[in-house]
Design an enzyme around this catalytic site. Sequence first.
Site, PDB file in Angstrom:
ATOM      1  N   GLY A   1       0.492  -1.204   0.000  1.00  0.00           N
ATOM      2  CA  GLY A   1       0.186  -0.277  -0.152  1.00  0.00           C
ATOM      3  C   GLY A   1       1.113   1.226   0.160  1.00  0.00           C
ATOM      4  O   GLY A   1       0.255   2.185  -0.122  1.00  0.00           O
TER       5      GLY A   1
ATOM      6  N   GLU B   1       3.427  -6.653   1.652  1.00  0.00           N
ATOM      7  CA  GLU B   1       3.006  -7.044   0.284  1.00  0.00           C
ATOM      8  C   GLU B   1       3.844  -5.690  -0.800  1.00  0.00           C
ATOM      9  O   GLU B   1       2.913  -5.756  -0.952  1.00  0.00           O
ATOM     10  CB  GLU B   1       2.276  -7.581   0.826  1.00  0.00           C
ATOM     11  CG  GLU B   1       2.217  -8.300   1.622  1.00  0.00           C
ATOM     12  CD  GLU B   1       0.622  -9.544   0.989  1.00  0.00           C
ATOM     13  OE1 GLU B   1      -0.228  -8.532   1.232  1.00  0.00           O
ATOM     14  OE2 GLU B   1       0.573 -10.308   1.749  1.00  0.00           O
ATOM     15  N   PRO B   2       5.318  -5.160  -0.818  1.00  0.00           N
ATOM     16  CA  PRO B   2       4.553  -3.804  -1.268  1.00  0.00           C
ATOM     17  C   PRO B   2       5.017  -4.549  -2.485  1.00  0.00           C
ATOM     18  O   PRO B   2       5.380  -5.364  -3.327  1.00  0.00           O
ATOM     19  CB  PRO B   2       6.168  -2.670  -1.140  1.00  0.00           C
ATOM     20  CG  PRO B   2       6.829  -4.514  -0.404  1.00  0.00           C
ATOM     21  CD  PRO B   2       6.446  -5.737   0.137  1.00  0.00           C
ATOM     22  N   GLY B   3       3.953  -3.492  -3.578  1.00  0.00           N
ATOM     23  CA  GLY B   3       4.103  -3.897  -5.364  1.00  0.00           C
ATOM     24  C   GLY B   3       4.037  -2.669  -5.772  1.00  0.00           C
ATOM     25  O   GLY B   3       5.424  -2.390  -6.198  1.00  0.00           O
ATOM     26  N   ARG B   4       3.889  -0.896  -6.098  1.00  0.00           N
ATOM     27  CA  ARG B   4       3.834   0.081  -6.281  1.00  0.00           C
ATOM     28  C   ARG B   4       5.253   0.677  -5.744  1.00  0.00           C
ATOM     29  O   ARG B   4       5.888   0.918  -6.345  1.00  0.00           O
ATOM     30  CB  ARG B   4       2.742   0.795  -5.978  1.00  0.00           C
ATOM     31  CG  ARG B   4       2.517   2.325  -6.482  1.00  0.00           C
ATOM     32  CD  ARG B   4       1.827   3.355  -5.764  1.00  0.00           C
ATOM     33  NE  ARG B   4       0.180   2.360  -5.878  1.00  0.00           N
ATOM     34  CZ  ARG B   4      -0.855   2.386  -6.524  1.00  0.00           C
ATOM     35  NH1 ARG B   4      -0.492   3.549  -8.194  1.00  0.00           N
ATOM     36  NH2 ARG B   4      -1.249   1.800  -6.728  1.00  0.00           N
TER      37      ARG B   4
ATOM     38  N   TYR C   1      -8.716   5.982 -12.667  1.00  0.00           N
ATOM     39  CA  TYR C   1      -7.875   6.119 -11.408  1.00  0.00           C
ATOM     40  C   TYR C   1      -7.968   8.015 -11.526  1.00  0.00           C
ATOM     41  O   TYR C   1      -7.923   8.835 -10.515  1.00  0.00           O
ATOM     42  CB  TYR C   1      -6.597   5.723 -10.601  1.00  0.00           C
ATOM     43  CG  TYR C   1      -6.477   4.404 -10.373  1.00  0.00           C
ATOM     44  CD1 TYR C   1      -7.604   3.740  -9.590  1.00  0.00           C
ATOM     45  CD2 TYR C   1      -5.495   3.979 -11.133  1.00  0.00           C
ATOM     46  CE1 TYR C   1      -7.682   2.315  -9.274  1.00  0.00           C
ATOM     47  CE2 TYR C   1      -5.264   2.386 -11.343  1.00  0.00           C
ATOM     48  CZ  TYR C   1      -6.882   1.744 -10.642  1.00  0.00           C
ATOM     49  OH  TYR C   1      -6.780   0.782 -10.078  1.00  0.00           O
TER      50      TYR C   1
ATOM     51  N   CYS D   1     -11.231   4.564 -29.244  1.00  0.00           N
ATOM     52  CA  CYS D   1     -12.256   4.647 -29.298  1.00  0.00           C
ATOM     53  C   CYS D   1     -13.166   4.898 -27.950  1.00  0.00           C
ATOM     54  O   CYS D   1     -14.216   4.091 -27.239  1.00  0.00           O
ATOM     55  CB  CYS D   1     -13.204   4.084 -29.663  1.00  0.00           C
ATOM     56  SG  CYS D   1     -12.103   4.190 -31.459  1.00  0.00           S
TER      57      CYS D   1
ATOM     58  N   TYR E   1       1.468  -1.478 -12.220  1.00  0.00           N
ATOM     59  CA  TYR E   1       0.420  -1.901 -12.609  1.00  0.00           C
ATOM     60  C   TYR E   1      -0.082  -0.938 -13.971  1.00  0.00           C
ATOM     61  O   TYR E   1      -0.833  -0.294 -14.695  1.00  0.00           O
ATOM     62  CB  TYR E   1      -0.576  -0.835 -11.394  1.00  0.00           C
ATOM     63  CG  TYR E   1      -0.370  -1.556 -10.111  1.00  0.00           C
ATOM     64  CD1 TYR E   1      -0.757  -2.299  -9.593  1.00  0.00           C
ATOM     65  CD2 TYR E   1       0.422  -0.721  -9.374  1.00  0.00           C
ATOM     66  CE1 TYR E   1      -1.023  -2.611  -8.456  1.00  0.00           C
ATOM     67  CE2 TYR E   1       0.119  -0.923  -7.236  1.00  0.00           C
ATOM     68  CZ  TYR E   1      -0.213  -2.610  -7.702  1.00  0.00           C
ATOM     69  OH  TYR E   1      -0.421  -3.251  -6.061  1.00  0.00           O
TER      70      TYR E   1
END
Length: 709
Positions: free
Chosen positions: A236, A282-285, A325, A351, A380
Amino acid sequence: MKYIDSDLYWGKVKVKDIAKLVGTPFYLYKYDVINRAFKKVDNAFEGIEHILCYALKANSNLFILKMISQWGYGAEVVSGGELLLALKGGFKPEKIVFSGSGKSETEIEYGIKNNILLFNAESWKEILIINKISKKYKKIQKILIRINPDINPETHRYTTTGLKGEKFGIEWKKVPEVLTKTKLLSNVKTVGIHIHLGSQIVKKEPFIMCANFIKKFIKTAESSGIKLKYINIGGGLGIDYENDFPISDKVSGKKEKALTAKEWADTFIYKNNWRDKILIIEPGRFVMAKGGIIVTKILYKKRSFGKIFYIVDAGMNDFIRPSLYNAYHNIMPLQKRGEKQINVDVVGPICESGDFFAKNRNLPVQKNGDLLAILSAGAYGRCFSSNYNSRLRIPEILIKNNKTAIIRHKESANELINNQPIETIWIDLKGKQTTKFLKNKNLSIPFGKFSATGNDFIIIDNRENILKGLNLKNLFSYICQRKTSAGADGVIVIEKGEKKYRVSFYNPDGSTAESCGNGLRALALFLMKHNTLFSEQIIESKDGIHEIKFQGNKPKVQMFIFKKSFKEKTLLIDNKKIKGYIINSGVPHFVILGKNTEDPKLMDTAKKIRFNSVFEPFGTNVDFIKKIKTDKIMIRTYERGVEAETLSCGTGAVAAYYIARKILKLKSPIKVITKGGELIISEEKGKIFLSGEVKEVYQGVFNLADIQF
Ligand code: PLP
């Protein structure tokens, strides 16, 4: 990142140079930026025992996963597909945790069978299923209970997960009851709790509330006899998207300060007496975002009702964050054209009006065809892309030590079509099953077909041992047959080598060859297209270690001449004396000078030479060469193993080069004209290189279901 003479560089790499090589759009990552971000998080938690489980959802490129697992980190997965990639990417099962609010039974079974560390369980029903399946495998599966603590992470609504009203976890009030019930199950063991508040959290307060919640929870649980060994605080941690570029202040004008990794860690470590616990993070970003950008081209600069649009070749299907987002991403030109800025919308070709990367943004003035970088797109991004508007998904490139590698190719048009059957098989659901399913998946073998100046090859990547257990002699002689199979002059198999790649060459009769010049050229192109580095490749084969260079996307391969093998020899063929030269250029050749290379009977003579007792037991290849200019010779080659003339032969051309230099006194470089096209042999610093036209013809999958090998 910096500008040097108005060009954007990432480290020492001019980003524009990569665009020239691979075309746009593409994702570009940087190894050391990703590595530094991981270390930052890991070091921030060094005061407490912890496992860093990288959240694969942020970026699941296999090459990147292999990097991360090699650095020793674990993985957090949320689907069977992610678990497969984590295992393929080299993560140790004992460092893999499985989350997700809707795990299927198949996915749970896959995790249990692979001995993963634990599941972050999200409902009572899921716990019962984990218990049932782990019973089947006679195991006691560790689980954490994912709690919804009802804390507002103050982020985008769509990335909020720990607040009342969201689908994730078990609401905190019900957790004590679930813990008590779980104690009665024989095949699961609750070893801790899991909370993931959401993503792109940039403030401290939600994490402080979370730490306080956990503290209280541990107290209550442990007072009723439930020991919690693992505390999983999820991921997060956000990044400061608006200030991610050293000179971006000028561009964005806005300032937002994001929490640092150290501050994040401190909220959980400081004052908490969790020394007997293992923290899971649990880092991702945070670890991936800044390590990646998208490079895209302005297709059209357009004015409409007074507004200026940069219409670029990347779309929301390639990068959805701005559309989904309303996310802010800095955009930088790859080439500065002065200081002047204009207000523009940067939009894609999809389109949908939601297809944008920036709205009302002041950006430098650019022209049609100019390139832009969209920053902080490493998380992401590509993994969140789609084929919407039937667009092909874009490639991924990695910079490491100032070298560049393709780590995922652009999707091919075949991939849009291939999994949709041309001929539909209708199954009567009430009646019997009419289709036979493949039992052994190994019977599907992917391959590439390449042609190098008329010499064609099947190339199989066997680094994952997909050919295990097959009779290769039978298989390859079948594959090489024309009309009944794909057909080829040879099969090239890539294995893991000591240095990098080891390669084996197979003839159409299934026998092996020591080397093959055109095969090496085809292989070089295969490696470039299907994996790896553009430059300074090395390939091991039986005859030595070959250096590979690229001119644009044309490979040039190093060849060998074993000068000691040189010998003049006169043979008696059909009672006629034929003088030639024995020379080994990786494989044995017998080179005959001055024959009429148009002679239709030449190959009858060649066959007799090939089987002449002088060359027993291994035989020889036979070449006829003729000088046509001071730097040009013609050649025809009979190839042993193929047992016929081939359109061109790389080792034959190199053997001919040696004889042309030694006997005809020609100078390097020499053009060797084969039936399949022109080859060029040159000498550089004492090394011999072979180059010439080479192309990928197609990719395919051999379906060997009905053939026994
Ligand atoms: N862990 C879980 C359970 C998640 O759902 C997510 C993302 O949504 C993450 C970790 C990674 O989050 P982030 O990329 O914000 O660090």
